[in-house]
Write a protein that holds these residues in place. Structure first.
Motif, mmCIF file in Angstrom:
data_model
loop_
_atom_site.group_PDB
_atom_site.id
_atom_site.type_symbol
_atom_site.label_atom_id
_atom_site.label_comp_id
_atom_site.label_asym_id
_atom_site.label_seq_id
_atom_site.Cartn_x
_atom_site.Cartn_y
_atom_site.Cartn_z
ATOM 1 N N GLU A 86 36.357 45.985 41.732
ATOM 2 C CA GLU A 86 37.227 45.644 40.529
ATOM 3 C C GLU A 86 36.212 44.669 39.628
ATOM 4 O O GLU A 86 36.011 44.829 38.423
ATOM 5 C CB GLU A 86 38.621 45.300 40.705
ATOM 6 N N LEU A 87 35.873 43.771 40.552
ATOM 7 C CA LEU A 87 35.245 42.555 39.764
ATOM 8 C C LEU A 87 33.635 43.128 39.329
ATOM 9 O O LEU A 87 33.192 42.746 38.171
ATOM 10 C CB LEU A 87 34.800 41.286 40.671
ATOM 11 N N LEU A 294 37.845 37.763 38.742
ATOM 12 C CA LEU A 294 38.344 38.887 37.900
ATOM 13 C C LEU A 294 39.373 38.518 36.661
ATOM 14 O O LEU A 294 39.227 38.781 35.747
ATOM 15 C CB LEU A 294 39.081 39.940 38.955
#
Ligand SMILES: *Cc1c(COP(=O)(O)O)cnc(C)c1O
Length: 400
Positions: A86-87, A294
């Motif tokens: 995700e990051l 994030l």
């Protein structure tokens, strides 16, 4: 006060004396403010050296960290992890890079970038080129390779022999660059704005020459965005002011909202040189740091903080320019981009810096004469004005 002295004495008793500490102990912090052990409030114009770009303990970052800590703190890079993916996706959306390697600090990111450069030349290009050209006044870290890359002699003292494969040229000196190229040269590394070096901005002329020389000699361009990235200068990355396309970029400092994290970003063709087993780190991309990063990226974009930094930075420069006009014998120069600002005095600034601290303003003095401001990106114009007013008064009162 007892607390202050106890902490101070115990610090020198138990901790290596590598830092010349400010005469201030910090007990807690919130938003743009630090609080000492007596509860006294200070306006933070330094953000833990460009780390706490969202201000201190941003409630949403705190809650993302708490939530992640409950779920998974660490498992190692032997396993697939959702938070890393995700990051990585969010980070790659901010720039023209294809892949990221996560690590834990700026020096580790630059060390990784240097290793990637060497391995790319050796394993992908099949060439025996390894030398990296860096700039005078630069700062790239404290590991043996990164301190060798750093263009300041004072941080190299006592650490010889230094690793070979590095050469320093004069920053912003168009003439010297091409002369430094040899058949061994593999790349050029620079900061778009030198931070430790005293808020010194790369000139467009020099940048043009860097690009020309890289193209002509088939060199990789590494941009160190450790201090300048994450919205600090009024673009997400400082090189984006110039439409520059680096081959490798490094990040750290503000990346994970205050948790330790670094990253090496590269184009696909280059990143493939880091194949399985070629590089690694135990903590890098740890889910806790990833979750904090994030959330930090989310907030910077949702709250328009890059634009805020650009606009407020322009206003701050105007305010400081008026101060310079008022104190032409005391202020030599004001410069910077976004909220990465320097006020260069005509005299050693320790006295002014200390007086500002006593008045409740925390900032940094670099290269003896430059007051360096790296405030949280959430700072207000009013807070900048308060600082300017105090500096005005102090300059007025100081003898020349
Ligand atoms: C701070 C900094 C580094 C080193 O980062 P660490 O996390 O202290 O290792 C490298 N390059 C630049 C431009 C920096 O500002």
């Amino acid at each position: 006060m007892a607390d202050n002295n106890y902490i101070k004495d115990s610090t020198s008793k138990f901790i290596c004396p590598t830092y010349a500490r400010y005469p201030l102990g910090v007990d807690r912090a919130r938003g743009c403010f630090l609080y000492d052990f007596n509860g006294r409030e200070y306006l933070d114009l330094l953000s833990g050296i460009s780390v706490c770009n969202l201000g201190h303990s941003h409630p949403e970052v705190v809650s993302a960290i708490k939530k992640q800590a409950d779920k998974l703190i660490h498992v190692s890079n032997l396993f697939y992890q959702r938070e890393q993916v995700e990051l990585a996706q969010a980070l790659l959306e901010t720039c023209a890079m294809d892949k990221v390697f996560f690590c834990n600090s700026g020096a580790e990111a630059n060390e990784g970038a240097i290793k990637l450069l060497r391995r790319y030349m050796k394993n992908i290009k099949k060439q025996d080129r390894f030398e990296l050209i860096t700039m005078s006044g630069s700062f790239h870290g404290r590991t043996l390779a990164t301190l060798t890359a750093t263009g300041q002699d004072k941080i190299k003292q006592g650490f010889a022999p230094l690793p070979p494969g590095f050469k320093t040229v004069e920053f912003n000196q168009v003439d010297g660059l091409e002369k430094a190229i040899t058949p061994n040269t593999a790349g050029i590394m620079l900061e778009i704005i030198q931070g430790e070096g005293g808020i010194r901005m790369v000139s467009e002329l020099f940048l043009d020459e860097v690009i020309r020389v890289c193209n002509r000699h088939d060199l990789l361009l590494i941009v160190d965005e450790i201090q300048t990235g994450m919205g600090r200068t009024g673009q997400f990355w400082a090189h984006q002011h110039y439409g520059l396309k680096p081959d490798i970029m490094t990040s750290a400092k503000a990346l994970a909202g205050g948790l330790p994290m670094g990253a090496v970003l590269a184009r696909d063709e280059i990143a493939q040189a880091f194949d399985a087993g070629s590089h690694g780190t135990t903590f890098g991309g740890n889910p806790l740091a990833c979750a904090a990063a994030l959330k930090t990226l989310d907030i910077i974009s949702r709250d328009g903080l890059v634009r805020h930094a650009a606009e407020l930075g322009r206003e701050a420069l105007e305010i400081f320019s008026r101060l310079k006009a008022k104190h032409p014998k005391k202020i030599n120069d004001v410069r910077g981009k976004g909220l990465m600002l320097g006020i260069e005095l005509t005299f050693p600034g320790t006295g002014i810096w200390r007086a500002l601290l006593e008045k409740g303003f925390v900032l940094n003095l670099t290269q003896d004469t430059v007051l360096r401001l790296l405030p949280p990106l959430i700072i207000s114009k009013k807070q900048i004005q308060d600082f300017a007013k105090t500096l005005d008064q102090l300059l007025h009162d100081s003898q020349d």
